[in-house]
Design a protein around this motif. Sequence first.
Motif, mmCIF file in Angstrom:
data_model
loop_
_atom_site.group_PDB
_atom_site.id
_atom_site.type_symbol
_atom_site.label_atom_id
_atom_site.label_comp_id
_atom_site.label_asym_id
_atom_site.label_seq_id
_atom_site.Cartn_x
_atom_site.Cartn_y
_atom_site.Cartn_z
ATOM 1 N N GLY A 96 20.526 39.961 47.048
ATOM 2 C CA GLY A 96 19.235 39.306 46.935
ATOM 3 C C GLY A 96 19.271 38.296 45.806
ATOM 4 O O GLY A 96 20.329 37.985 45.266
ATOM 5 N N TYR A 97 18.118 37.814 45.413
ATOM 6 C CA TYR A 97 18.041 36.844 44.322
ATOM 7 C C TYR A 97 18.398 37.481 42.983
ATOM 8 O O TYR A 97 19.072 36.883 42.162
ATOM 9 N N GLY A 98 17.946 38.738 42.786
ATOM 10 C CA GLY A 98 18.151 39.411 41.505
ATOM 11 C C GLY A 98 19.301 40.397 41.490
ATOM 12 O O GLY A 98 19.470 41.136 40.537
ATOM 13 N N GLY A 99 20.071 40.455 42.547
ATOM 14 C CA GLY A 99 21.184 41.406 42.609
ATOM 15 C C GLY A 99 21.231 42.087 43.967
ATOM 16 O O GLY A 99 20.618 41.627 44.929
ATOM 17 N N ASP A 100 21.946 43.193 44.026
ATOM 18 C CA ASP A 100 22.086 43.912 45.293
ATOM 19 C C ASP A 100 20.791 44.579 45.703
ATOM 20 O O ASP A 100 20.061 45.127 44.869
ATOM 21 N N LEU A 101 20.532 44.530 47.005
ATOM 22 C CA LEU A 101 19.414 45.255 47.615
ATOM 23 C C LEU A 101 20.026 46.353 48.482
ATOM 24 O O LEU A 101 20.869 46.073 49.320
ATOM 25 N N SER A 102 19.589 47.577 48.293
ATOM 26 C CA SER A 102 20.030 48.677 49.146
ATOM 27 C C SER A 102 18.840 49.052 50.015
ATOM 28 O O SER A 102 17.815 49.521 49.514
ATOM 29 N N VAL A 103 18.978 48.802 51.321
ATOM 30 C CA VAL A 103 17.872 48.970 52.255
ATOM 31 C C VAL A 103 18.209 50.081 53.241
ATOM 32 O O VAL A 103 19.284 50.091 53.829
ATOM 33 N N MET A 104 17.284 51.026 53.403
ATOM 34 C CA MET A 104 17.451 52.079 54.398
ATOM 35 C C MET A 104 16.565 51.700 55.588
ATOM 36 O O MET A 104 15.376 51.427 55.418
ATOM 37 N N VAL A 105 17.191 51.648 56.767
ATOM 38 C CA VAL A 105 16.504 51.185 57.967
ATOM 39 C C VAL A 105 16.498 52.306 58.999
ATOM 40 O O VAL A 105 17.542 52.863 59.326
ATOM 41 N N GLY A 106 15.317 52.622 59.507
ATOM 42 C CA GLY A 106 15.191 53.570 60.612
ATOM 43 C C GLY A 106 15.199 52.795 61.914
ATOM 44 O O GLY A 106 14.462 51.814 62.069
ATOM 45 N N VAL A 107 16.063 53.215 62.850
ATOM 46 C CA VAL A 107 16.154 52.555 64.149
ATOM 47 C C VAL A 107 15.910 53.611 65.221
ATOM 48 O O VAL A 107 16.619 54.624 65.282
ATOM 49 N N ASN A 108 14.902 53.386 66.049
ATOM 50 C CA ASN A 108 14.602 54.315 67.143
ATOM 51 C C ASN A 108 15.758 54.330 68.145
ATOM 52 O O ASN A 108 16.556 53.396 68.198
ATOM 53 N N ALA A 109 15.799 55.364 68.963
ATOM 54 C CA ALA A 109 16.867 55.498 69.960
ATOM 55 C C ALA A 109 16.889 54.325 70.936
ATOM 56 O O ALA A 109 17.926 54.034 71.532
ATOM 57 N N ASP A 110 15.755 53.620 71.093
ATOM 58 C CA ASP A 110 15.714 52.463 71.995
ATOM 59 C C ASP A 110 16.155 51.162 71.323
ATOM 60 O O ASP A 110 16.143 50.099 71.935
ATOM 61 N N GLY A 111 16.544 51.237 70.033
ATOM 62 C CA GLY A 111 17.054 50.051 69.335
ATOM 63 C C GLY A 111 16.023 49.240 68.597
ATOM 64 O O GLY A 111 16.341 48.172 68.080
ATOM 65 N N THR A 112 14.794 49.719 68.525
ATOM 66 C CA THR A 112 13.765 49.006 67.766
ATOM 67 C C THR A 112 13.665 49.584 66.355
ATOM 68 O O THR A 112 13.913 50.767 66.137
#
Length: 188
Positions: A96-112
């Motif tokens: 990111g602008y200020g350094g590393d961003l660690s993002v946790m993303v939930g993805v439904n079984a249908d890919g959304t």
Amino acid sequence: MKKFNARDILIPTISLFLISAVVTLLLAVTNSVTKPKIEELQIETENRTKTAVLSTADSFSDAMTVSLDGTEYTYYEGYCSDGALAGYVITAVTKGYGGDLSVMVGVNADGTVAGIDFLSISETAGLGMNAQKDEFREQYVGKSGQIGVSKNSPSETEIQALTGATITSKAVTSAVNEALRVFEEVHG
């Protein structure tokens, strides 16, 4: 001009060495005492975040990894109470602008996208840090495929960039897109 003898050099040298040795020892002891608590808090944060980004899951698998283009990604499978696959929780790290961003993303079984949250973020206060606000994070929910960033009037496949923080907006979107790529790889 004053002549230096061995004593004038040895006493300060030994004093500095002893002070450095004591400080190093104290830092090592402090690290050994605090390290388990820090790891415990990190695990609690990850568990809370997994539940937040994939709320339809009642339980999660142990951490698994997959490699894409030479980068290792950690992911978890989320299961409903009846044992059905609810989706995946994937962690992606980006700059990111200020350094590393660690993002946790939930993805439904249908890919959304089910939800996103941050494990770490250090962006500019009042600008990039606004990425933590619900209004920004909720833009990703329900999206799939390749997500873009728009400064104004986003389409169905884009999110609205944060005002004054386009770099942060693009970094978060990049992390979400990486998570969606990982989903495609592991879900097949």
